[in-house]
Design a protein around this motif. Structure first.
Motif, PDB file in Angstrom:
ATOM      1  N   PRO A   1      46.887  -4.178  46.217  1.00 38.27           N
ATOM      2  CA  PRO A   1      45.718  -3.732  46.968  1.00 38.27           C
ATOM      3  C   PRO A   1      46.020  -2.450  47.743  1.00 38.27           C
ATOM      4  CG  PRO A   1      46.683  -5.707  47.955  1.00 38.27           C
ATOM      5  CD  PRO A   1      47.405  -5.462  46.673  1.00 38.27           C
ATOM      6  N   GLY A   2      45.185  -1.444  47.536  1.00 36.52           N
ATOM      7  CA  GLY A   2      45.331  -0.196  48.264  1.00 36.52           C
ATOM      8  C   GLY A   2      46.192   0.856  47.596  1.00 36.52           C
ATOM      9  N   ALA A   3      46.887   0.502  46.512  1.00 36.32           N
ATOM     10  CA  ALA A   3      47.750   1.483  45.839  1.00 36.32           C
ATOM     11  C   ALA A   3      46.904   2.634  45.315  1.00 36.32           C
ATOM     12  CB  ALA A   3      48.522   0.830  44.708  1.00 36.32           C
ATOM     13  N   GLY A   4      47.308   3.847  45.645  1.00 45.72           N
ATOM     14  CA  GLY A   4      46.568   5.033  45.216  1.00 45.72           C
ATOM     15  C   GLY A   4      47.471   5.967  44.440  1.00 45.72           C
ATOM     16  N   ASP A   5      47.558   7.203  44.892  1.00 49.58           N
ATOM     17  CA  ASP A   5      48.380   8.215  44.218  1.00 49.58           C
ATOM     18  C   ASP A   5      49.862   7.865  44.304  1.00 49.58           C
ATOM     19  OD1 ASP A   5      46.079   9.674  43.746  1.00 49.58           O
ATOM     20  OD2 ASP A   5      46.366  10.986  45.478  1.00 49.58           O
ATOM     21  N   VAL A   6      50.585   8.159  43.224  1.00 53.62           N
ATOM     22  CA  VAL A   6      52.024   7.943  43.215  1.00 53.62           C
ATOM     23  C   VAL A   6      52.721   9.186  42.670  1.00 53.62           C
ATOM     24  CG1 VAL A   6      51.877   5.446  42.918  1.00 53.62           C
ATOM     25  CG2 VAL A   6      52.105   6.898  40.912  1.00 53.62           C
ATOM     26  N   GLU A   7      53.951   9.360  43.085  1.00 48.50           N
ATOM     27  CA  GLU A   7      54.806  10.408  42.532  1.00 48.50           C
ATOM     28  C   GLU A   7      56.155   9.774  42.275  1.00 48.50           C
ATOM     29  OE1 GLU A   7      55.390  14.772  43.851  1.00 48.50           O
ATOM     30  OE2 GLU A   7      56.980  13.620  44.837  1.00 48.50           O
ATOM     31  N   ALA A   8      56.665   9.928  41.047  1.00 50.05           N
ATOM     32  CA  ALA A   8      57.938   9.323  40.674  1.00 50.05           C
ATOM     33  C   ALA A   8      59.005  10.393  40.519  1.00 50.05           C
ATOM     34  CB  ALA A   8      57.777   8.555  39.363  1.00 50.05           C
ATOM     35  N   ASN A   9      60.190  10.094  41.059  1.00 46.31           N
ATOM     36  CA  ASN A   9      61.363  10.950  40.898  1.00 46.31           C
ATOM     37  C   ASN A   9      62.498  10.073  40.385  1.00 46.31           C
ATOM     38  OD1 ASN A   9      60.659  13.673  42.269  1.00 46.31           O
ATOM     39  ND2 ASN A   9      59.913  12.123  43.681  1.00 46.31           N
ATOM     40  N   VAL A  10      62.976  10.386  39.189  1.00 46.35           N
ATOM     41  CA  VAL A  10      64.044   9.605  38.571  1.00 46.35           C
ATOM     42  C   VAL A  10      65.389  10.084  39.121  1.00 46.35           C
ATOM     43  CG1 VAL A  10      65.177   8.990  36.400  1.00 46.35           C
ATOM     44  CG2 VAL A  10      62.683   9.217  36.489  1.00 46.35           C
ATOM     45  N   LEU A  11      66.210   9.147  39.552  1.00 46.95           N
ATOM     46  CA  LEU A  11      67.540   9.450  40.078  1.00 46.95           C
ATOM     47  C   LEU A  11      68.463   9.846  38.931  1.00 46.95           C
ATOM     48  CD1 LEU A  11      69.516   9.337  42.547  1.00 46.95           C
ATOM     49  CD2 LEU A  11      70.029   7.011  41.817  1.00 46.95           C
ATOM     50  N   LEU A  12      69.084  11.014  39.050  1.00 42.28           N
ATOM     51  CA  LEU A  12      70.038  11.468  38.043  1.00 42.28           C
ATOM     52  C   LEU A  12      71.467  11.125  38.446  1.00 42.28           C
ATOM     53  CD1 LEU A  12      68.522  14.971  37.194  1.00 42.28           C
ATOM     54  CD2 LEU A  12      68.224  12.805  35.962  1.00 42.28           C
ATOM     55  N   SER A  13      71.809  11.344  39.706  1.00 44.05           N
ATOM     56  CA  SER A  13      73.126  10.994  40.216  1.00 44.05           C
ATOM     57  C   SER A  13      72.999  10.764  41.716  1.00 44.05           C
ATOM     58  CB  SER A  13      74.150  12.097  39.921  1.00 44.05           C
ATOM     59  OG  SER A  13      73.825  13.269  40.625  1.00 44.05           O
ATOM     60  N   GLU A  14      74.025  10.134  42.272  1.00 47.75           N
ATOM     61  CA  GLU A  14      73.960   9.792  43.688  1.00 47.75           C
ATOM     62  C   GLU A  14      75.344   9.879  44.307  1.00 47.75           C
ATOM     63  OE1 GLU A  14      71.892   6.308  46.265  1.00 47.75           O
ATOM     64  OE2 GLU A  14      72.975   5.645  44.503  1.00 47.75           O
ATOM     65  N   GLU A  15      75.398  10.468  45.478  1.00 46.38           N
ATOM     66  CA  GLU A  15      76.618  10.486  46.267  1.00 46.38           C
ATOM     67  C   GLU A  15      76.244   9.946  47.629  1.00 46.38           C
ATOM     68  OE1 GLU A  15      79.551  13.584  48.536  1.00 46.38           O
ATOM     69  OE2 GLU A  15      78.580  14.271  46.705  1.00 46.38           O
ATOM     70  N   ARG A  16      76.866   8.852  48.014  1.00 48.87           N
ATOM     71  CA  ARG A  16      76.558   8.254  49.311  1.00 48.87           C
ATOM     72  C   ARG A  16      77.443   8.865  50.371  1.00 48.87           C
ATOM     73  NH1 ARG A  16      73.332   3.395  49.877  1.00 48.87           N
ATOM     74  NH2 ARG A  16      72.469   3.020  47.835  1.00 48.87           N
ATOM     75  N   ARG A  17      76.816   9.254  51.461  1.00 47.28           N
ATOM     76  CA  ARG A  17      77.519   9.834  52.599  1.00 47.28           C
ATOM     77  C   ARG A  17      77.341   8.880  53.775  1.00 47.28           C
ATOM     78  NH1 ARG A  17      80.291  14.444  51.657  1.00 47.28           N
ATOM     79  NH2 ARG A  17      80.066  14.762  53.866  1.00 47.28           N
ATOM     80  N   PRO A  18      78.378   8.676  54.560  1.00 45.31           N
ATOM     81  CA  PRO A  18      78.260   7.708  55.663  1.00 45.31           C
ATOM     82  C   PRO A  18      77.413   8.186  56.819  1.00 45.31           C
ATOM     83  CG  PRO A  18      80.412   8.747  55.682  1.00 45.31           C
ATOM     84  CD  PRO A  18      79.711   9.218  54.434  1.00 45.31           C
ATOM     85  N   GLY A  19      77.178   9.473  56.957  1.00 41.88           N
ATOM     86  CA  GLY A  19      76.406   9.976  58.078  1.00 41.88           C
ATOM     87  C   GLY A  19      77.276  10.238  59.292  1.00 41.88           C
ATOM     88  N   PRO A  20      76.671  10.822  60.319  1.00 42.62           N
ATOM     89  CA  PRO A  20      77.455  11.190  61.506  1.00 42.62           C
ATOM     90  C   PRO A  20      77.831   9.973  62.337  1.00 42.62           C
ATOM     91  CG  PRO A  20      75.140  11.648  61.871  1.00 42.62           C
ATOM     92  CD  PRO A  20      75.272  11.187  60.431  1.00 42.62           C
ATOM     93  N   ILE A  21      78.995  10.045  62.925  1.00 41.08           N
ATOM     94  CA  ILE A  21      79.455   8.996  63.853  1.00 41.08           C
ATOM     95  C   ILE A  21      79.809   9.698  65.149  1.00 41.08           C
ATOM     96  CG2 ILE A  21      81.170   7.210  64.312  1.00 41.08           C
ATOM     97  CD1 ILE A  21      81.485   6.871  61.303  1.00 41.08           C
ATOM     98  N   GLY A  22      78.842   9.698  66.057  1.00 42.80           N
ATOM     99  CA  GLY A  22      78.974  10.246  67.401  1.00 42.80           C
ATOM    100  C   GLY A  22      79.982  11.246  67.654  1.00 42.80           C
TER     101      GLY A  22
END
Length: 152
Positions: free
Chosen positions: A131-152
């Motif tokens: 219910p309510g689903a309208g426009d969509v945009e799809a982006n297929v993941l080609l590769s991924e590198e996970r980064r932990p992010g900043p730690i104070g």
């Protein structure tokens, strides 16, 4: 906001690399006792810095070779609440994450599928029928590198 010292940051980085490490193993790297490290980890949990420990599964090893990021714009915001859509889409097993976002789309979904035809089935039969689903945009993941992010 909690004050983090160098020892806290070291512990957080160690846990980000491998959350299954024992407090004793981390303590040996730091030159601290297991109880001292354990107390620091508990304090970081109590203060909300550590929100939990999650198991990450390898979707590809489980037969899900395609990951798609899907932007979804609700068609009728007044008739369908954001909470209703979020609850409904969260019940779809292939939908790994549901994020309510600000911008062109209302939601950003991370969807896994066995292949592109399986993704098309999930999109047409499960997501677009919500219910309510309208426009969509799809982006297929080609590769991924996970980064932990900043730690104070």
């Amino acid at each position: 906001m909690i004050e983090l010292d160098d020892t806290d940051r070291f512990i957080l980085r160690a846990l980000l690399r491998d959350a299954s490490q024992s407090a004793g193993a981390i303590g040996r790297q730091l030159g601290l006792s297991q109880p001292a490290v354990w107390r620091r980890i508990r304090r970081l949990e109590t203060e909300g810095v550590i929100k939990g420990i999650r198991l990450r599964l390898n979707a590809e090893a489980l037969g899900f070779g395609v990951t798609v990021f899907l932007g979804v714009k609700l068609a009728r915001k007044g008739q369908v609440s954001l909470d209703d859509f979020e609850r409904a889409v969260s019940a779809i097993p292939e939908v790994q994450t549901v994020e309510h976002v600000l911008g062109l789309y209302d939601f950003r979904l991370r969807v896994v599928a066995r292949d592109l035809s399986d993704f098309e089935r999930v999109l047409r039969r499960r997501i677009m029928t919500l219910p309510g689903a309208g426009d969509v945009e799809a982006n297929v993941l080609l590769s991924e590198e996970r980064r932990p992010g900043p730690i104070g």
